[in-house]
Motif scaffolding. Structure first.
Motif, PDB file in Angstrom:
ATOM      1  N   UNK A 287       0.843  -1.372   0.069  1.00 43.20           N
ATOM      2  CA  UNK A 287       0.215   0.134   0.008  1.00 43.20           C
ATOM      3  C   UNK A 287       0.710   1.170  -0.227  1.00 43.20           C
ATOM      4  N   UNK A 288       0.579   2.277  -0.477  1.00 43.36           N
ATOM      5  CA  UNK A 288       0.981   3.486  -0.192  1.00 43.36           C
ATOM      6  C   UNK A 288       0.545   4.336   0.976  1.00 43.36           C
ATOM      7  N   UNK A 289       1.587   4.499   1.950  1.00 42.23           N
ATOM      8  CA  UNK A 289       1.333   5.103   3.097  1.00 42.23           C
ATOM      9  C   UNK A 289       1.959   6.534   3.057  1.00 42.23           C
ATOM     10  N   UNK A 290       1.554   7.444   2.537  1.00 37.94           N
ATOM     11  CA  UNK A 290       2.333   8.747   2.301  1.00 37.94           C
ATOM     12  C   UNK A 290       2.484   9.607   3.415  1.00 37.94           C
ATOM     13  N   UNK A 291       3.069   9.234   4.432  1.00 42.32           N
ATOM     14  CA  UNK A 291       3.242   9.859   5.690  1.00 42.32           C
ATOM     15  C   UNK A 291       4.969  10.101   5.781  1.00 42.32           C
ATOM     16  N   UNK A 292       5.269  11.309   6.583  1.00 45.01           N
ATOM     17  CA  UNK A 292       6.493  11.737   6.747  1.00 45.01           C
ATOM     18  C   UNK A 292       7.290  10.672   7.413  1.00 45.01           C
ATOM     19  N   UNK A 293       6.971  10.255   8.709  1.00 43.83           N
ATOM     20  CA  UNK A 293       7.692   8.952   9.221  1.00 43.83           C
ATOM     21  C   UNK A 293       7.995   8.002   8.575  1.00 43.83           C
ATOM     22  N   UNK A 294       7.141   7.591   7.663  1.00 44.64           N
ATOM     23  CA  UNK A 294       7.312   6.407   6.816  1.00 44.64           C
ATOM     24  C   UNK A 294       8.407   6.548   5.806  1.00 44.64           C
ATOM     25  N   UNK A 295       8.296   7.705   5.182  1.00 45.33           N
ATOM     26  CA  UNK A 295       9.271   8.070   4.286  1.00 45.33           C
ATOM     27  C   UNK A 295      10.512   8.208   4.879  1.00 45.33           C
ATOM     28  N   UNK A 296      10.787   8.638   5.939  1.00 52.28           N
ATOM     29  CA  UNK A 296      12.053   8.736   6.697  1.00 52.28           C
ATOM     30  C   UNK A 296      12.663   7.427   6.911  1.00 52.28           C
ATOM     31  N   UNK A 297      11.705   6.702   7.496  1.00 50.22           N
ATOM     32  CA  UNK A 297      12.257   5.193   7.695  1.00 50.22           C
ATOM     33  C   UNK A 297      12.672   4.331   6.430  1.00 50.22           C
ATOM     34  N   UNK A 298      11.764   4.602   5.505  1.00 52.70           N
ATOM     35  CA  UNK A 298      12.122   3.814   4.063  1.00 52.70           C
ATOM     36  C   UNK A 298      13.300   4.381   3.399  1.00 52.70           C
ATOM     37  N   UNK A 299      13.624   5.625   3.626  1.00 56.22           N
ATOM     38  CA  UNK A 299      14.944   6.373   3.106  1.00 56.22           C
ATOM     39  C   UNK A 299      16.106   5.598   3.688  1.00 56.22           C
ATOM     40  N   UNK A 300      16.145   5.473   5.114  1.00 52.31           N
ATOM     41  CA  UNK A 300      17.035   4.552   5.994  1.00 52.31           C
ATOM     42  C   UNK A 300      17.493   3.486   5.450  1.00 52.31           C
ATOM     43  N   UNK A 301      16.207   2.329   5.299  1.00 52.33           N
ATOM     44  CA  UNK A 301      16.397   0.982   5.135  1.00 52.33           C
ATOM     45  C   UNK A 301      16.947   1.166   3.724  1.00 52.33           C
ATOM     46  N   UNK A 302      16.306   1.742   2.845  1.00 51.72           N
ATOM     47  CA  UNK A 302      16.613   1.683   1.244  1.00 51.72           C
ATOM     48  C   UNK A 302      18.371   1.954   1.297  1.00 51.72           C
ATOM     49  N   UNK A 303      18.928   3.100   1.866  1.00 54.37           N
ATOM     50  CA  UNK A 303      20.064   3.443   2.098  1.00 54.37           C
ATOM     51  C   UNK A 303      21.180   2.206   2.742  1.00 54.37           C
ATOM     52  N   UNK A 304      20.522   1.668   3.604  1.00 61.34           N
ATOM     53  CA  UNK A 304      21.385   0.663   4.298  1.00 61.34           C
ATOM     54  C   UNK A 304      21.570  -0.615   3.119  1.00 61.34           C
ATOM     55  N   UNK A 305      20.512  -0.850   2.689  1.00 58.87           N
ATOM     56  CA  UNK A 305      20.845  -1.924   1.556  1.00 58.87           C
ATOM     57  C   UNK A 305      21.550  -1.254   0.124  1.00 58.87           C
ATOM     58  N   UNK A 306      21.617  -0.204  -0.072  1.00 57.11           N
ATOM     59  CA  UNK A 306      22.464   0.660  -1.195  1.00 57.11           C
ATOM     60  C   UNK A 306      23.929   0.253  -0.644  1.00 57.11           C
ATOM     61  N   UNK A 307      23.979   0.392   0.468  1.00 54.55           N
ATOM     62  CA  UNK A 307      25.494   0.330   1.149  1.00 54.55           C
ATOM     63  C   UNK A 307      25.882  -1.155   1.365  1.00 54.55           C
ATOM     64  N   UNK A 308      25.180  -2.086   1.133  1.00 52.86           N
ATOM     65  CA  UNK A 308      25.621  -3.473   1.340  1.00 52.86           C
ATOM     66  C   UNK A 308      25.309  -4.013   2.449  1.00 52.86           C
ATOM     67  N   UNK A 309      24.433  -3.180   3.347  1.00 52.28           N
ATOM     68  CA  UNK A 309      23.951  -3.705   4.778  1.00 52.28           C
ATOM     69  C   UNK A 309      22.592  -4.380   4.640  1.00 52.28           C
ATOM     70  N   UNK A 310      22.518  -5.570   4.245  1.00 49.44           N
ATOM     71  CA  UNK A 310      21.162  -6.219   3.844  1.00 49.44           C
ATOM     72  C   UNK A 310      20.107  -5.864   5.116  1.00 49.44           C
ATOM     73  N   UNK A 311      19.197  -5.222   4.760  1.00 54.34           N
ATOM     74  CA  UNK A 311      18.166  -4.983   6.084  1.00 54.34           C
ATOM     75  C   UNK A 311      16.834  -5.071   5.295  1.00 54.34           C
ATOM     76  N   UNK A 312      15.969  -5.909   6.137  1.00 54.89           N
ATOM     77  CA  UNK A 312      14.678  -6.021   5.464  1.00 54.89           C
ATOM     78  C   UNK A 312      13.678  -4.926   6.264  1.00 54.89           C
ATOM     79  N   UNK A 313      12.794  -4.431   5.243  1.00 55.10           N
ATOM     80  CA  UNK A 313      11.903  -3.355   5.837  1.00 55.10           C
ATOM     81  C   UNK A 313      10.619  -3.905   6.126  1.00 55.10           C
ATOM     82  N   UNK A 314      10.212  -3.689   7.539  1.00 61.27           N
ATOM     83  CA  UNK A 314       9.165  -4.477   8.240  1.00 61.27           C
ATOM     84  C   UNK A 314       7.775  -3.927   7.791  1.00 61.27           C
ATOM     85  N   UNK A 315       7.729  -2.897   7.207  1.00 64.06           N
ATOM     86  CA  UNK A 315       6.396  -2.496   6.845  1.00 64.06           C
ATOM     87  C   UNK A 315       5.894  -1.183   7.519  1.00 64.06           C
ATOM     88  N   UNK A 316       4.932  -0.626   7.210  1.00 65.31           N
ATOM     89  CA  UNK A 316       4.331   0.494   7.876  1.00 65.31           C
ATOM     90  C   UNK A 316       2.741   0.611   8.143  1.00 65.31           C
TER      91      UNK A 316
END
Length: 319
Positions: A287-316
């Protein structure tokens, strides 16, 4: 060893969170941000900017020197097209920016009703500082405003316009205000507060036409009733900015589809924020949860994976 080039399109909640995470995990990381806005500011505060209680400086949640301080290469331009075959983002001036890993944090845009005349002068969403500046430029000549929508954005915009001295009417298609959050009993409390402050809220109406020649002169609803006004502000939710993903192998539905690591179907392209259709833990589906805290968390998780630190996003969740 060749330096990995990390590129982010978008410099709001998700993009900034991702950039800071990349920098925290690698002091020497090559980070590029493409954004059509120079300032890093809080979109939820725009209604206070509209009301005049906050100036531009009061919107900022990172300094004007953020890109310099974080050693980020900032490209202030609009990303117009994505070329995943050549790992390039094409800008609206025709230039191209190369990447090794890319994060799409393109956010969303105001959802305008399908009514005739929505392109007239004097119709605005409330999504960027430029939107508010456009509204403010009309305030000296404006006397009446109509706000379409009674969610958080619509009601906060109505309050801001009222503080600026305008006569404000809120038109909403739902049976009650804040219909995505409240039941009819609790929403009545909010409706009464607004009406006690001289802002009538008309429920169960749909805009059919924005009246006027080139400038707004009123809003005609489906029943035929007309609400005269000099300004129309739309606060009816947002739609994800999918333009960069369209026409590419990246799968989209309502938003960009990602896996549990916030990676798209293209292995080196990630997505986060209001543009993403990710797991909703309450619904048990994406689903699309267009909320500021969700965006911050997703940005952090995506960056960790981009950096090679495999991290699963648990959802919002929506709330």
């Amino acid at each position: 060893m060749t330096q990995i080039r990390n590129e982010i399109v978008g410099a709001s909640a998700a993009g900034v969170s991702a950039a800071e995470t990349l920098r925290c995990n690698d002091e020497s990381a090559d980070i590029v941000i493409i954004s059509d806005e120079e300032l890093i500011y809080s979109r939820p505060l725009l209604s206070y900017f509209l009301a005049g209680t906050h100036d531009e400086e009061g919107l900022l949640y990172r300094s004007r020197d953020f890109f310099k301080d974080q050693r980020i290469d900032a490209v202030i331009a609009r990303a117009a097209k994505l070329d995943p075959d050549h790992n390039q983002v094409c800008l609206d001036d025709g230039s191209k920016v190369d990447y090794d890993r890319l994060l799409l944090a393109t956010g969303a845009s105001p959802r305008f009703p399908r009514a005739e005349g929505m392109d007239k002068e004097g119709v605005y969403g409330v999504r960027k500082t430029t939107d508010v500046e456009g509204i403010q430029a009309l305030l000296p000549q404006a006397r009446r405003a109509v706000v379409l929508g009674a969610g958080l954005v619509g009601l906060k915009a109505a309050a801001g316009l009222k503080q600026q001295g305008l006569e404000v009417t809120v038109l909403v298609g739902s049976p009650h205000v804040l219909s995505q959050m409240l039941d009819s009993t609790s929403s009545e409390v909010f409706k009464q507060i607004f009406e006690d402050h001289g802002v009538p809220i008309i429920t169960g109406v749909q805009p059919a036409e924005i009246l006027g020649d080139t400038r707004v002169e009123g809003v005609k609803v489906a029943s035929g009733e007309v609400y005269p006004c000099d300004l129309v502000v739309v606060g009816k939710g947002v739609d994800p900015n999918l333009e960069l993903a369209e026409g590419t192998p990246i799968k989209i539905d309502w938003g960009i589809l990602v896996d549990e690591h916030l990676c798209t179907d293209v292995p080196n392209i990630y997505a986060a924020g209001d543009v993403v259709q990710a797991m909703d833990v309450v619904r048990g589906e994406t689903w699309i949860n267009a909320l500021w805290p969700c965006a911050v968390e997703q940005g952090r998780i995506a960056a960790l994976n981009m950096a090679g630190k495999e991290t699963a996003y648990k959802g919002s969740m929506r709330m």
